[in-house]
Design an enzyme around this catalytic site. Sequence first.
Site, short mmCIF file in Angstrom:
data_model
loop_
_atom_site.label_atom_id
_atom_site.label_comp_id
_atom_site.label_asym_id
_atom_site.label_seq_id
_atom_site.Cartn_x
_atom_site.Cartn_y
_atom_site.Cartn_z
N PRO A 18 60.63 78.91 -51.42
CG PRO A 18 59.51 78.11 -53.24
CD PRO A 18 59.41 78.99 -51.94
CB CYS A 19 65.65 78.25 -50.07
SG CYS A 19 65.86 76.37 -49.45
#
Length: 380
Positions: free
Chosen positions: A105-106
């Site tokens: 997840p960014c």
Amino acid sequence: MDNKIVNTNNPIPVLSFFTGGGFMDMGFIQAGFNVVWTNEIEPAFAKFYEEGITSWKKKYKLLSKGQKCSISNTNSIKDIPSNTILSQAFGKEIPTLFGIIGGPPCQDFSINGNLEGFKGERGSLTDTYLCRILDLNPSFFIMENVTGLMRVKKNAKHFLELLEIMSEEYLIDWETLNSLEFGVPQSRERIFVVGLNRKHFDLSSITANLNNKWFPFHSKRKYTNPHKQYKWPEAIAFGTKNIEKPQNIPLQLCLASCLVSKDDEFIIPNANEYFNLLGKANQFAKIKEGETNRPSFKRLHRYKYSPTACYGNNEVHLHPYQHRRLSVREALRIQGVDDSYVLTTPNLLSKKFKMIGNGVPVPLAKAVAETLKEFIVKLI
């Protein structure tokens, strides 16, 4: 779009982390890999994966009658023991050659996010992912993430330190790739990291340049510098009719290749799923077709590429010439997803758009996978 599946008698097995809707998996499967284990903690995304990947695989006869795909493990990567992962994926016989793919997840690194970096809950999963790779000891790995990983100084420093630790066990290279160069009608920049296990391969034949670059990330790109190569159209008034496509611009790179006509809206799956615009029509009519330099409510141009599809993060993309937002099907097409990928769960539009926006464009994933496969074949 090219969705041809590469047939191979001995496909290389791959473990997929942060699987989401399976877009990266699709690219690797098309390139001839075999995704044998998947991991997704968000229940809605896991459900979408089951629906979409199952219908997609059925089209290409990759499933037997009555079979369906489902996420292998829905626990957090932090909570799954490595021996459990290997057991679920391979049983008692772990192959000598297998890989790991994933895009942690960014949001904590994104310029549209909170920029908490590695200290954020999601950012810390990047650390966890790389540590898990060291523990599982695959022959190779791929990591995908946003460019914010390198644009913020403190994040870049920690990221490079992580890669330095990884480099003791893996030969590492990384590059920023833009999906537009790979035939996707979307300007989406992402960092890709590739690692080859020093103990699993004889890497003596690999020659790096002065910047320690050795992996041919760009070998499968279709267009070189398309942002400047073509004269993209300017913004025009909403509702302008009889617009001709500029002759030199490939339709593949234009949003027009992804749009669904009103006649097909209730025929093509997921094409009639979109959020209605709240407010008067004349309020949105003031936004020009191609006016994408707005923080939100960007109206896309039919003969230009889309900005990064980051739906679910307060960004709204408007249809070029209809009074509505883009549909689920149109968003899927912008990500290079085949129409055989069908989401059957009704409603949950926010979750659907977020899942789509989180994914890796399938043609880009396929290009990276094909390049990796060709590289590995030369080493074994």
